[in-house]
Design an enzyme around this catalytic site. Structure first.
Site, PDB file in Angstrom:
ATOM      1  CG  HIS A 139     -32.309 -36.443 -27.384  1.00  0.00           C
ATOM      2  ND1 HIS A 139     -32.690 -37.463 -27.938  1.00  0.00           N
ATOM      3  CD2 HIS A 139     -32.743 -35.463 -28.319  1.00  0.00           C
ATOM      4  CE1 HIS A 139     -33.033 -37.367 -29.212  1.00  0.00           C
ATOM      5  NE2 HIS A 139     -33.160 -36.104 -29.603  1.00  0.00           N
ATOM      6  CG  ASP A 216     -26.416 -36.617 -25.545  1.00  0.00           C
ATOM      7  OD1 ASP A 216     -25.684 -36.196 -26.438  1.00  0.00           O
ATOM      8  OD2 ASP A 216     -27.798 -36.816 -25.467  1.00  0.00           O
ATOM      9  CD  GLN A 219     -28.080 -30.214 -29.335  1.00  0.00           C
ATOM     10  OE1 GLN A 219     -27.773 -28.899 -30.289  1.00  0.00           O
ATOM     11  NE2 GLN A 219     -29.147 -30.820 -30.299  1.00  0.00           N
ATOM     12  CE  LYS A 242     -28.070 -33.790 -32.797  1.00  0.00           C
ATOM     13  NZ  LYS A 242     -29.595 -33.346 -33.189  1.00  0.00           N
ATOM     14  CB  CYS A 382     -36.189 -36.401 -28.696  1.00  0.00           C
ATOM     15  SG  CYS A 382     -36.598 -36.735 -30.388  1.00  0.00           S
TER      16      CYS A 382
END
Ligand code: PMP
Length: 425
Positions: A139, A216, A219, A242, A382
């Site tokens: 991303h 990261d 997700q 999220k 993104c």
């Protein structure tokens, strides 16, 4: 006489891993909204999740019963707010594998968490000729901060390539992670392919070369049990919004000894120890990284989101999503003209499913689905380097969460089939 099987009582043990989706749906007020006179089918969870009543109520409770600034007031409300805010920090530390509360810094989101590392650790440790290895599926939040840092410092960004099946291409990894590498920046789960990356293996390789790894987890943290100590990552970033929590709250985990050596990010109130015209000293961890009044209300309500997920059990959340993703991949493959991205094997992926239609633009797919009450995402997500690799400007993406069931997948598939008829293709 041996008893026949039919003589024995039949005990059906309910599968404890199966989520009661009907009950879960009832906890999310927005899911009873009508969209274009249709039942809302919310499949844009990779962008942001919906919020259960517990989280909405926690926000109201905060403003009704404890609104005050934290850490400095000595009155009762300030103590209530401070203790609730710090409770969320401890809870977050437990949620990602039982790390120390002072290893948790609250930010505004994954983007800010990664920028914090780039502007503090990065400014201090990256120099000319150093290399930062960034995967091609990142991303922009885990790409642009490193690109900018490299520009400022004369360092080199190296690409960890991807395969057409949506995996990281590790064939040249021994060369890509070398003595010049200072940082490996990789997502735990791709927001486009859904791929779950071998973070633990990459952490070992990075450390063997003397480099650090930033993961990261935007997700991944909402969808599976996370243990940052077991993953052996140095930095792990994710966002509350999220994972059922409010917007405006991000988390940065870093090992304590790294935080100790890193300079502060935002300078001002809250993050200091002593201030004078001759000298300024900084607060202890984690406050050194939380300058100014933080997002008190939303951090406190994030606690309710973590509790909700824990009540379900992250193993069960993961199991449910694996089932729904498998069903979605099977059913989507029935739709003529669709190309589905990412791994097909659900043991290698999570619940973000990107696809394109050979005849219809992703934006038109999204608009058509919206007429039918179905919310998906269309665009570059993104992740422009990934889109360039695919040779596409955009994809459509359906992403599932705890309140989605087979009926939601069926609604998506039926609308996609109907859409092709509508467009005459
Ligand atoms: N990384 C990934 C993989 C994401 O999916 C997102 C959100 N789309 C981000 C980072 C950025 O998160 P935020 O906007 O909450 O900072």
């Amino acid at each position: 006489m041996a008893s026949r099987a039919s003589d024995s009582p039949i005990v059906t043990v309910p599968d404890a891993r199966v989520l009661d989706v009907e009950r879960i749906k009832a906890d999310f007020p927005i899911l009873s909204e009508r969209i274009n006179d249709k039942r809302l089918v919310y499949l844009d969870n990779a962008a942001t999740s919906q919020k259960p009543r517990e989280v909405i109520n926690a926000l109201l409770e905060y403003y009704r019963k404890m609104n005050a600034n934290i850490h400095r007031g000595l009155h009762t409300l300030a103590e209530r707010a401070t203790s609730a805010y710090e409770h969320t920090r401890t809870h977050t530390a437990d949620f990602i594998g039982g790390v120390k509360p002072e290893e948790i810094v609250f930010t505004r989101g994954t983007t800010e968490s990664i920028n914090l590392v780039a502007y503090t650790w990065g400014e201090q440790n990256i120099g000319e000729d150093d290399e930062i290895l960034v995967s091609e599926m990142e991303h922009h939040a885990n790409f642009v901060p490193w690109f900018q840092l490299a520009q400022r410092k004369g360092a080199t960004i190296r690409k960890l390539p991807i395969t057409v099946c949506g995996h990281l291409d590790l064939s040249d990894i021994d060369n890509l992670i070398n003595e010049k590498t200072k940082l490996v920046a990789v997502s735990h789960m791709s927001n486009v392919f859904g791929t779950v990356n071998p973070v633990k293996d990459l952490a070992q390789r990075a450390h063997a070369a003397g480099a650090l790894i930033l993961t990261d987890g935007a997700q991944a943290a909402p969808h599976m049990p996370i243990d940052v100590t077991d993953l052996d990552v140095d930095f792990y970033a994710f966002s509350s919004h999220k994972m059922l929590g409010p917007t405006g709250v991000g988390v940065l985990y870093a090992r304590e000894e790294l935080y100790r050596d890193m300079p502060p990010f935002n300078y001002g109130g809250e993050m200091i120890s002593q201030v004078g015209f001759d000298k300024v000293t900084f607060a202890d961890l984690p406050y050194k990284f939380e300058g100014g009044t933080p997002n008190i209300a939303d951090v406190i309500a994030f606690d309710a989101a973590l509790s909700y997920l824990e009540k379900l059990g992250m193993e069960n959340v993961h199991h449910h999503e694996t089932e729904i993703t498998r069903y979605a991949l099977d059913r989507l493959s029935e739709v003529k003209g669709l190309e589905i991205q990412g791994p097909q094997d659900t043991s290698e992926r999570g619940s973000a499913v990107s696809f394109t239609d050979k005849d219809i633009h992703p934006h038109d797919i999204s608009t058509y689905l919206d007429y039918n009450g179905i919310a998906i995402r269309a665009g570059h997500h993104c992740a422009q380097p990934l889109m360039k690799f695919l040779g596409k400007v955009a994809t459509a993406r359906a992403s599932f969460y705890i309140y989605n069931d087979r009926a939601d997948v069926d609604a998506l598939v039926e609308a996609l089939i109907e859409m092709r008829r509508y467009f005459g293709v």
